[in-house]
Structures are given as C-alpha cells and as structure tokens.
Design a protein around this motif. Structure first.
Motif, PDB file in Angstrom:
ATOM      1  N   LEU A 184     -34.655 -57.132 -14.505  1.00  0.00           N
ATOM      2  CA  LEU A 184     -34.545 -57.991 -15.686  1.00  0.00           C
ATOM      3  C   LEU A 184     -33.534 -57.402 -16.667  1.00  0.00           C
ATOM      4  O   LEU A 184     -32.712 -58.122 -17.228  1.00  0.00           O
ATOM      5  N   ARG A 185     -33.579 -56.090 -16.855  1.00  0.00           N
ATOM      6  CA  ARG A 185     -32.646 -55.450 -17.784  1.00  0.00           C
ATOM      7  C   ARG A 185     -31.366 -54.977 -17.096  1.00  0.00           C
ATOM      8  O   ARG A 185     -30.291 -55.070 -17.646  1.00  0.00           O
ATOM      9  N   GLY A 186     -31.510 -54.475 -15.890  1.00  0.00           N
ATOM     10  CA  GLY A 186     -30.320 -53.974 -15.181  1.00  0.00           C
ATOM     11  C   GLY A 186     -29.373 -55.090 -14.773  1.00  0.00           C
ATOM     12  O   GLY A 186     -28.162 -54.899 -14.725  1.00  0.00           O
ATOM     13  N   GLY A 187     -29.932 -56.262 -14.508  1.00  0.00           N
ATOM     14  CA  GLY A 187     -29.100 -57.399 -14.134  1.00  0.00           C
ATOM     15  C   GLY A 187     -28.726 -57.380 -12.663  1.00  0.00           C
ATOM     16  O   GLY A 187     -28.652 -56.330 -12.038  1.00  0.00           O
ATOM     17  N   ALA A 207     -25.161 -52.393 -18.608  1.00  0.00           N
ATOM     18  CA  ALA A 207     -26.185 -53.241 -18.006  1.00  0.00           C
ATOM     19  C   ALA A 207     -26.248 -54.594 -18.709  1.00  0.00           C
ATOM     20  O   ALA A 207     -25.694 -54.785 -19.787  1.00  0.00           O
ATOM     21  N   ALA A 208     -26.950 -55.523 -18.064  1.00  0.00           N
ATOM     22  CA  ALA A 208     -27.063 -56.888 -18.582  1.00  0.00           C
ATOM     23  C   ALA A 208     -27.705 -56.897 -19.969  1.00  0.00           C
ATOM     24  O   ALA A 208     -27.302 -57.629 -20.855  1.00  0.00           O
ATOM     25  N   VAL A 209     -28.688 -56.077 -20.139  1.00  0.00           N
ATOM     26  CA  VAL A 209     -29.523 -56.142 -21.333  1.00  0.00           C
ATOM     27  C   VAL A 209     -29.771 -54.716 -21.808  1.00  0.00           C
ATOM     28  O   VAL A 209     -29.954 -53.810 -21.000  1.00  0.00           O
ATOM     29  N   ALA A 266     -31.792 -51.015 -20.172  1.00  0.00           N
ATOM     30  CA  ALA A 266     -31.761 -50.731 -18.731  1.00  0.00           C
ATOM     31  C   ALA A 266     -31.806 -49.228 -18.493  1.00  0.00           C
ATOM     32  O   ALA A 266     -31.383 -48.439 -19.332  1.00  0.00           O
TER      33      ALA A 266
END
Lengths: 310, 310
Positions: free
Chosen positions: A303-306, B251-253, B256
């Motif tokens: 979810l956070r790492g993508g 990271a996306a968010v 991470a």
C-alpha cells in the motif's frame, strides 16, 4: 523441486484481523470488506469464527456476517471452529468445510487455547471423525498449530510433529478416511527458511503424496523469506491475511506483525512468475479499506511501497 | 553455493535514517546512537554524509558527529560522499574510505541524484581514480545504485549493469587498480529473490573472483526474502539499517519501508546458524533508542516481535 507455476492463496484476514482488534467492528464493515475481497480473484476467504462469544466477542456476529455477504461462484467461504458445537454452527451456515483435524504441537499452548493438552486432543480425534462422517464431510486434512516453535515451550522438535501426524493419520485410516493435506501453522513466528525446508523434506520423505499448506506469521520479519523457501521446494498453498491484518497476541509487545500480508505475497509471486489469479490493484484497494475499518495502518508493504510501474 | 558460515554487516542506519527524518535531530542524539551501536559487535557503521548542507541540511553536522563519537578499535566508521569535494571532507575526518567508484544504473535517477547521466558519470571515473590515488587509497569497489529496477525507468536490464561494470573495471585497470568488490543497491526495492540469484550467477560467471555486497530495501516487503536468496548463493556482505531506519523517498506514499532492518537480518542469520558477531539484545536496545530519537516506530520486527526465548 523448484518454484511452483501457481499458488492457491487462502485469505484469512477477516477472521484473523477482526478477532484481535480492540475496537468493535460493525457487521456491515466486515461484510463490505469480505464483499470487496470476493471481487479480487481470491478463491477462498476465511470470514469468521464459530467460537464462544464469551471468549471472542468480536465473532459474536458470525451468523449475521455469513447471511449478509454477497457470495460469488468459485469463491469458498471458510470459518474457524474449535469444537464440535462450532462445527455444527459452521455446517448450518453454508461454509466450505475441509474435514480438518486440528492439533497443536505445544502442550502449554494447546491447553491455553482449548483447555486440552496434546494427548487429550488426540483422544478427541475419533469424535471429530465421527462428527464429520455424520455430515458426510470427508476427513482430508490435519492442521498443526505452533508447528515450528512456541513462545511458551520454545523449540518444537520435528519428531513431535511427525508423531502427531502419524497418530492422527492412523486414527483417520482406522475410520476409513484418507488424509490428503497437512496444514502447518507457524502460529508464533518461530520458523526460519531452513527449518521450513527441512520440515518439507522430512514430510515428503514419509508421505510423498500428501500436500502441504503453510500458515506463516511474520512476527520476527522472516515470513516472506519462509514463504519463498517453501516455494523453492514446490509448496503451493498458503494462508495469508490482507494487509497483514491480525497481529500476534503472543508477541513480546503489542503491535507485532501477524500473518504474512496477502498483497506482499501476491506481489512476490507475480515477480517470480508464479500465478495467483489475483488482481493486485483491487487487492490493495481492499487493504486501504481495511485500514479505514480498523483505524490504524497495517504492516503490509505494498500500500505504501507502491506497485512496480513498468 | 549454500549458506555462508558468517556474514559481514555494514550498518547504514545513522546515515540513511537521519537523512530522511522531518524533524531536526540533535548532534548529541546522533552521537549517542552511534556510540550505542559501537558496543553491539557491529564492525562497520556508516555515520553521516559529506554532502551539501544546502541539499541535505540534516547532514550539516557531519564533522561534529565524527569528532564527538567515541571510536572503538575494530569498528570502521564510514560516510557517504557524492563528489570529490565530499571525498576530501571525508578524508580529513578520519573515516574508512573504500576507494569506491559510484554509478547509477538508471539515467533518470542518476540525473536527479547527481545531475549527471550514466555516460557523464562514467566520464568522471578517471578523475575519481586520480583523487583516490592522491590519497593513496586503492580503488577496489564499484557501487551501482538502482541495480535491480527504478521507479523512474522501470526494469533495469541485467546487460546494462554488466556494461557499466565492464567499462568501469576497464578504466580502473587502465589506471593500475584492481576491483575486488561490487556493491549492488536495490535502491527502490525492485528486486525479487530469483532476480537476485540470476544477478549473482551472471556476475560470478564473468568475475568469479569479485565479491558481492548487497544493499537491499524492503519497500515492497521482499527485502528479507532477497537477503535469504543471496545467502543461499553464498553472498556474505550486506548493508542494513537499524530498525529499518531510513524509509524510502521514492515510494508511492510516505511511510514506506526502507533498508532491511539490521536486527531482523541478524535474527535470520542466527536462526540459520550464520555468524554475525553481533549481540542481538544490545542491538534491540539501540532500536528502542532510535525510535525515541526519531519519535515514531520503525519497521523492524524484532523490537515488537521479541526474541525467541528457548
């Protein structure tokens, strides 16, 4: 044996997850999450437990959850039960029943969990077989909890697991039943990758025809390495929990990780070219929904790492 | 090749960790943590970066940190530098210098990080070699960032890594230097266990005498499985970060995971019978201290999961 071409993932997040949370979780939140998971390509979802609401109040709505979810063809809905009364409730609520005989490899943990030690549990096996027979459910699986170690008893000798499996198989055979699968649970996160491999070798050596299903916890960070090691030996059935929902009631400190996260495991499989049949984007949307429901972040990484955007 | 008997762990937490945190971290907090780590049995600690305080204000106290820490015999204190000016500062502050030639496998990421693409970076290699020669530091290592994939460019072809390594080795040899180690960094958490193994096979095939050091990130949860896969192929040098300090700016968010956590990795090694020379109890005390310093929990598992008590 080399990596499998595909794996079967048994999602246990709703049951493991909602059981441990402090706050009350509404039946509709549970139902919505299960309905969301139903659309991801998962083929098995463990949705609730038929246990005493006195001991596990979070599961008091088991019947309501099962009556309210939108069931999809091709998806099995499973539940946990710890005694024959629970099996009876499960049977009445139209869930998939595996004819599983449940044992724990640690006397202390067995006693704490079910008020019976290993010997006493073994003595109940014939009555379980009888109960399944009454429901015309073939007895096909033996599940062993704490199969790799126990916070109360320490290391669990492999020999102990083999003894439990042998005795249980014998009782099944005496009753005309054929065990086809062992579920081994690393309930308290004691396993390491070599131990996993050794266990697989040993079991395959004695029972080459019996399938192995692993339930791995990430309490000490080795969950994914353990899953990889098992897949290197061709194991292709795993129980995992969305977001890593669930935590660990036996860990040193509140907040320890629980089951390996379904999305992280699906991601690893994708990267290794192993089929899962699961839509990872949809799955991650459900992780997000699960975090909203429980009101805190979950240990899964994706979810956070993508995702990898190529 | 099978698991190594022991591993060398290069702790990078203080540098990776303090670089990314929002809040200012006092020099004395940094010094105290490094002093704590010095007592754990770690033999290498990356303590700070010699980079422009304009770009990385958290590292503006690099000289003070290095002058205030209590150094212990047998422990190497290392730093990061990105240009020859930084190397000069490092040289003046009594740190271990590896004679490392640094490259990035992604043009876009290289440009963002150093304002030079791969070709431009390669053209600076002779001046790096010259600078090391002036300091009488043998040029022994090539480090490649984003060696397994890049959020900006996607997959990185193995061929690209080999080309970079070949060209850099050639320049080193033309200057009378012998490369003895490759450091491969999975900077943005793209690697999977099979990719790690393939990379190791390919490199060993071409350069059987050159050691491999891995810097693994856990952005997508595969860090420990990647480390295990590498150890199965005999790799025995890893960079890790206490608590998983550091996170991932790509990271996306936000939130991470970053490097694999030193304590989780040490735990895995212990369980696999691989020597680390590190006192895990002391290490975990330092994770606790690090959480106090950064003011939030860290992704490493052991602090909450707890050691195995046998």
């Amino acid at each position: 044996m080399g990596l499998p071409k595909s794996v079967i993932i048994y999602e246990v997040g709703p049951r493991e997850g909602f059981q441990i949370e402090d706050g009350p979780i509404s039946t509709s939140d549970k139902v919505n999450l299960i309905n969301g998971l139903t659309e991801t390509g998962l083929t098995s979802i463990e949705v609730t437990s038929f246990v005493s609401p006195k001991w596990v109040p979070q599961m008091a709505d088991a019947e309501e959850v099962l009556s309210q979810i939108k069931r999809k063809e091709g998806v099995s809905y499973r539940t946990v039960y710890l005694n024959i009364k629970g099996l009876h409730r499960a049977y009445q609520n139209n869930v998939t029943l595996d004819g599983v005989l449940m044992l724990t490899a640690s006397n202390t943990f067995s006693k704490r969990n079910t008020n019976k030690d290993i010997k006493e549990t073994l003595s109940t096996i014939p009555s379980w077989i009888q109960a399944y027979k009454e429901y015309k459910i073939p007895v096909e699986q033996i599940a062993v909890m704490a199969a790799f170690g126990c916070n109360f008893e320490g290391d669990i000798e492999q020999q102990k697991i083999l003894d439990i499996l042998r005795q249980t198989i014998q009782m099944a055979e005496e009753n005309g039943e054929t065990i086809q699968k062992f579920k081994l649970a690393d309930t308290m996160g004691w396993a390491n990758p070599q131990q996993i491999k050794n266990m697989i070798y040993t079991i395959r050596n004695e029972w080459p025809q019996i399938k192995i299903l692993l339930h791995l916890h990430d309490t000490r960070g080795l969950g994914m390495a353990n899953a990889y090691a098992a897949m290197e030996e061709g194991v292709n059935e795993f129980e995992t929990a969305l977001g890593g929902l669930g935590g660990c009631p036996f860990a040193a400190v509140k907040g320890a990780a629980g089951n390996i996260a379904t999305e992280d495991f699906v991601f690893m499989c994708m990267e290794l070219g192993i089929g899962t049949g699961i839509n990872l984007d949809l799955l991650i949307e459900n992780v997000s929904a699960a975090e909203m429901i429980v009101g805190h972040s979950l240990p899964g990484h994706l979810l956070r790492g993508g995702l990898l955007r190529r």
